[in-house]
Design an enzyme around this catalytic site. Structure first.
Site, PDB file in Angstrom:
ATOM      1  N   ASN A  91      -2.475   4.886  34.896  1.00  0.00           N
ATOM      2  CA  ASN A  91      -3.929   5.018  34.887  1.00  0.00           C
ATOM      3  C   ASN A  91      -4.627   3.835  35.543  1.00  0.00           C
ATOM      4  O   ASN A  91      -5.685   4.005  36.164  1.00  0.00           O
ATOM      5  CB  ASN A  91      -4.422   5.226  33.458  1.00  0.00           C
ATOM      6  CG  ASN A  91      -4.233   6.653  33.007  1.00  0.00           C
ATOM      7  OD1 ASN A  91      -4.577   7.589  33.716  1.00  0.00           O
ATOM      8  ND2 ASN A  91      -3.658   6.838  31.830  1.00  0.00           N
ATOM      9  N   SER A 115     -15.288   5.270  27.731  1.00  0.00           N
ATOM     10  CA  SER A 115     -15.082   5.831  26.393  1.00  0.00           C
ATOM     11  C   SER A 115     -15.628   4.903  25.335  1.00  0.00           C
ATOM     12  O   SER A 115     -15.684   3.672  25.505  1.00  0.00           O
ATOM     13  CB  SER A 115     -13.588   6.043  26.150  1.00  0.00           C
ATOM     14  OG  SER A 115     -13.322   6.367  24.799  1.00  0.00           O
ATOM     15  N   TYR A 151      -5.484   2.310  25.319  1.00  0.00           N
ATOM     16  CA  TYR A 151      -6.383   3.256  25.966  1.00  0.00           C
ATOM     17  C   TYR A 151      -7.768   2.631  26.145  1.00  0.00           C
ATOM     18  O   TYR A 151      -8.375   2.710  27.221  1.00  0.00           O
ATOM     19  CB  TYR A 151      -6.475   4.530  25.131  1.00  0.00           C
ATOM     20  CG  TYR A 151      -7.500   5.539  25.602  1.00  0.00           C
ATOM     21  CD1 TYR A 151      -7.256   6.328  26.725  1.00  0.00           C
ATOM     22  CD2 TYR A 151      -8.705   5.710  24.932  1.00  0.00           C
ATOM     23  CE1 TYR A 151      -8.195   7.256  27.168  1.00  0.00           C
ATOM     24  CE2 TYR A 151      -9.649   6.628  25.364  1.00  0.00           C
ATOM     25  CZ  TYR A 151      -9.387   7.399  26.478  1.00  0.00           C
ATOM     26  OH  TYR A 151     -10.318   8.314  26.913  1.00  0.00           O
ATOM     27  N   LYS A 155      -9.978   1.418  29.609  1.00  0.00           N
ATOM     28  CA  LYS A 155     -11.375   1.745  29.901  1.00  0.00           C
ATOM     29  C   LYS A 155     -12.173   0.488  30.248  1.00  0.00           C
ATOM     30  O   LYS A 155     -13.024   0.502  31.143  1.00  0.00           O
ATOM     31  CB  LYS A 155     -12.000   2.483  28.723  1.00  0.00           C
ATOM     32  CG  LYS A 155     -11.384   3.850  28.443  1.00  0.00           C
ATOM     33  CD  LYS A 155     -11.573   4.797  29.616  1.00  0.00           C
ATOM     34  CE  LYS A 155     -11.051   6.189  29.322  1.00  0.00           C
ATOM     35  NZ  LYS A 155     -11.281   7.121  30.464  1.00  0.00           N
TER      36      LYS A 155
END
Length: 280
Positions: A91, A115, A151, A155
């Site tokens: 990612n 997010s 995660y 972001k």
């Protein structure tokens, strides 16, 4: 207006295309590993991790909405471990590719699907009390990043890329810290609770169900509100780089929407408190 979406065939992307794809003022193209389901969207099958494959599709675009995200096997929002998971590393490359291609093509506007997990430790610290009315916490665009997971770290990284693109390459960048946009069948504040029932995780009369409802009544952003927020980014000409929270006008939300109202003219239509029961 020509708009390119990366990952537009997913849950958040289809919230945008469902509301904008049939509008004459938009010509939407979506880059996905599989065909986009909307016939009004030009579909490109490509991996955003492959720069050479995606770069030509950024030409002549007025705006990019970057949603693409590779699956991760660990490091999700509830995982506090620190580890270089394979999906996480993929990612980082996907996000860099999207920004690089946009800069190289001279795209004016870049909307990044960030997010709430970029600041998710506020929820972790205050849960479950924060899910209920009158708790008093407000998390706005001025707070320091507090990622709750790898995660969330990812972001924050992509928001950093956005600031670099804005300040070094004169691109308008909007980081939308999305709270809870769901598929159409779960597009309501009972959505996560009903999904848990459908998966067999708990019953409707359980404490777990009630907690999910309470959380979503603060976190929910309806699909139409999300599409409106993205469209407001397209029509704005004031932002260099800024952060906005993707949330509906929920009475018990702890994420700020006043900044989006003042800067973008965002006027959310939905409020989780309007629902007393799930839809039939």
């Amino acid at each position: 207006m020509n708009v390119l979406l990366t990952g537009g065939a997913g849950t958040v992307g289809t919230a945008i295309t469902d509301h904008l794809a049939d509008r004459e003022e938009y010509q939407l193209t979506s880059v996905d590993p599989e065909p986009h389901p909307d016939p009004n969207v030009e579909s490109v099958e490509a991996d955003v991790g492959d720069y050479d494959a995606i770069r030509p599709h950024f030409e002549d675009q007025d705006a990019v909405v970057h949603l693409a995200h590779a699956p991760i096997e660990g490091g999700g929002p509830s995982d506090r471990s620190i580890h270089a998971f394979d999906g996480h590393l993929a990612n980082l490359e996907i996000h860099a590719n999207a920004y690089e291609a946009a800069v190289d093509a001279g795209v004016d506007t870049f909307v990044y699907a960030s997010s709430n997990h970029a600041v998710g430790m506020y929820e972790v610290e205050h849960a479950p009390d924060v899910y209920y009315p009158d708790y008093g916490l407000t998390v706005d665009h001025t707070v320091q990043p507090r990622p709750d997971s790898m995660y969330g770290v990812e972001k924050v990284y992509a928001e950093g890329l956005g600031r670099l693109a804005a300040e070094a390459h004169d691109m308008q960048v909007y980081a939308l810290r999305i709270c809870a946009v769901r598929d159409p069948e779960y597009d309501h504040p009972y959505g996560d609770a009903e999904a848990g029932v459908d998966r067999g995780e708990f019953e409707r009369d359980s404490d777990a169900y009630a907690t999910q409802v309470a959380r979503m009544k603060g976190m929910w952003q309806s699909r139409r509100d999300h599409a409106q927020m993205v469209e407001r980014c397209f029509t704005d000409d004031s932002v260099e780089f800024d952060v906005f929270y993707g949330v509906s006008d929920n009475d018990r939300r702890w994420f700020d929407v006043d900044h989006a109202r003042e800067v973008l003219g965002y006027e959310p239509e939905d409020n989780g408190e309007q629902w007393d029961t799930p839809p039939e």
